[in-house]
Design an enzyme around this catalytic site. Structure first.
Site, PDB file in Angstrom:
ATOM      1  N   ASN A   9      17.698  11.724  28.186  1.00  0.00           N
ATOM      2  CA  ASN A   9      18.236  11.920  29.537  1.00  0.00           C
ATOM      3  C   ASN A   9      17.177  12.668  30.354  1.00  0.00           C
ATOM      4  OD1 ASN A   9      19.665  12.669  31.819  1.00  0.00           O
ATOM      5  ND2 ASN A   9      21.059  14.062  30.751  1.00  0.00           N
ATOM      6  N   LYS A  11      17.150  13.429  33.428  1.00  0.00           N
ATOM      7  CA  LYS A  11      17.692  14.262  34.524  1.00  0.00           C
ATOM      8  C   LYS A  11      16.842  14.071  35.792  1.00  0.00           C
ATOM      9  CE  LYS A  11      19.607  17.354  31.101  1.00  0.00           C
ATOM     10  NZ  LYS A  11      20.027  18.677  30.708  1.00  0.00           N
ATOM     11  N   HIS A 101      28.459  14.114  32.424  1.00  0.00           N
ATOM     12  CA  HIS A 101      27.559  15.179  31.968  1.00  0.00           C
ATOM     13  C   HIS A 101      28.019  16.504  32.577  1.00  0.00           C
ATOM     14  CE1 HIS A 101      24.005  17.593  31.309  1.00  0.00           C
ATOM     15  NE2 HIS A 101      23.656  16.721  30.380  1.00  0.00           N
ATOM     16  N   GLU A 103      26.449  18.841  33.858  1.00  0.00           N
ATOM     17  CA  GLU A 103      25.795  19.161  35.135  1.00  0.00           C
ATOM     18  C   GLU A 103      26.475  18.430  36.287  1.00  0.00           C
ATOM     19  OE1 GLU A 103      21.874  18.155  33.798  1.00  0.00           O
ATOM     20  OE2 GLU A 103      21.912  19.879  32.460  1.00  0.00           O
ATOM     21  N   GLU A 173      28.279  17.820  23.910  1.00  0.00           N
ATOM     22  CA  GLU A 173      27.190  18.694  24.363  1.00  0.00           C
ATOM     23  C   GLU A 173      27.752  20.059  24.786  1.00  0.00           C
ATOM     24  OE1 GLU A 173      23.626  16.205  25.844  1.00  0.00           O
ATOM     25  OE2 GLU A 173      25.008  16.447  27.511  1.00  0.00           O
ATOM     26  N   GLY A 179      19.643  22.955  27.360  1.00  0.00           N
ATOM     27  CA  GLY A 179      18.462  23.518  28.027  1.00  0.00           C
ATOM     28  C   GLY A 179      18.197  24.977  27.714  1.00  0.00           C
ATOM     29  N   SER A 219      19.705  21.025  23.289  1.00  0.00           N
ATOM     30  CA  SER A 219      18.474  21.555  22.692  1.00  0.00           C
ATOM     31  C   SER A 219      18.058  20.831  21.402  1.00  0.00           C
ATOM     32  CB  SER A 219      18.590  23.070  22.456  1.00  0.00           C
ATOM     33  OG  SER A 219      18.754  23.738  23.698  1.00  0.00           O
TER      34      SER A 219
HETATM   35  P1  PGA Z   1      18.629  19.527  26.461  1.00  0.00           P
HETATM   36  O1  PGA Z   1      19.628  18.657  27.371  1.00  0.00           O
HETATM   37  O2  PGA Z   1      18.208  18.642  25.304  1.00  0.00           O
HETATM   38  O3  PGA Z   1      17.489  19.888  27.352  1.00  0.00           O
HETATM   39  O4  PGA Z   1      19.388  20.708  25.968  1.00  0.00           O
HETATM   40  C1  PGA Z   1      20.616  17.846  26.789  1.00  0.00           C
HETATM   41  C2  PGA Z   1      21.434  17.166  27.864  1.00  0.00           C
HETATM   42  O5  PGA Z   1      21.768  17.814  28.866  1.00  0.00           O
HETATM   43  O6  PGA Z   1      21.770  15.977  27.736  1.00  0.00           O
END
Ligand code: PGA
Length: 262
Positions: A9, A11, A101, A103, A173, A179, A219
């Site tokens: 992803n 983003k 997601h 976010e 997640e 992140g 992560s």
């Molecule tokens: P990350 O993001 O691997 O940077 O933790 C995962 C995601 O938001 O899909």
């Protein structure tokens, strides 16, 4: 046997030239690996890079990679300024769409009801939704993880047929792991994912629960993927940060392929 999915992803990252360079490098890495030996490899660029990446995939060794969007709208066309439909995404080569997601839920007010409408539109259009769910740190500390995740999943798949759920993918997640460099302990991630499978079973039956692929995200790195893949119910990963560089993304793919060969 569920075929694992390794999905990147991106983003809000990468201009078109960066996307092109990434796909070229990934294509070189994948060149000598047979498609059947690979997990289902998915990349989710921004809307502005989708068409370019889609056309590159149609031409090169990147036929081994599936294209995903990071969002969509549930209507097919009309007066919805700024939105993109499932049919438009299919038209440029997408076969997956990430929805729900954390976010998008947090910054763009996406609700369970909207996610359910998107899931229905995606499946009606013949694409595969990657339905995300996850708890906040406060919810985890208050012991609300399972109830929260179960309610997100029930709402997302409400009204879907067992066959549609079987085709779909889900990504667990935990928000506190996204992140942050803090991965959820693999045994705990597996426990939550098995719980999600049970929610699916109660909603649409055992066959769909056995078939639906449930990924872990938060992560994920080359150093964590082997332990994650070794769990009974984790069917792959949704990766943010570590998917932005072709070498670390490729390393995660290679390690998953090695796990599949065992
Ligand atoms: P990350 O993001 O691997 O940077 O933790 C995962 C995601 O938001 O899909």
């Amino acid at each position: 046997m569920r075929k694992p999915i390794i999905a990147g992803n991106w983003k809000l990252n990468k201009l078109t030239a960066d996307s092109k360079a990434f796909i070229e490098e990934l294509g070189t890495g994948l060149k000598n690996i047979d498609k059947d030996a690979l997990p289902e490899v998915v990349v989710a660029p921004t809307f502005t890079s989708l068409a370019l990446v889609g056309s590159m995939m149609a031409e090169c060794d990147c036929q081994k990679v599936s294209l995903s969007a990071q969002n969509c709208y549930w209507e097919q066309s009309g007066a919805y300024t700024g939105e993109v439909s499932v049919e438009m995404l299919e038209d440029i080569g997408c076969s997956f769409i990430i929805i729900g997601h954390s976010e998008r839920r947090q910054y763009f007010c996406e609700t369970d009801e909207m996610i359910n409408k998107k899931a229905k539109a995606i499946l009606a259009g013949g694409l595969i939704p990657i339905i995300c769910c996850g708890e906040s740190l406060e919810q985890r500390e208050a012991g609300e993880t399972d109830a929260h995740i179960a309610s997100q999943i029930k709402a997302a798949i409400e009204g879907l047929s067992a066959a549609d759920v079987a085709k779909s993918a889900i990504a667990y997640e935990p928000i506190w792991a996204i992140g942050t460099g803090k991965t959820c302990d693999s045994v705990e991630a597996n426990r939550v994912i098995a719980m999600i499978r049970n929610v699916v079973k109660e909603a649409v039956g055992a066959e769909a629960a056995d078939a639906v692929r449930i990924l872990y995200g938060g992560s994920v790195k080359p150093e964590t993927i082997e332990e994650q893949m070794a769990q009974s119910d984790i069917d792959g990963a949704l990766i943010g940060g570590a998917s932005l560089k072709a070498d670390s993304f490729f390393s995660i793919i290679e390690k998953t392929a090695a796990h599949m060969a065992k």
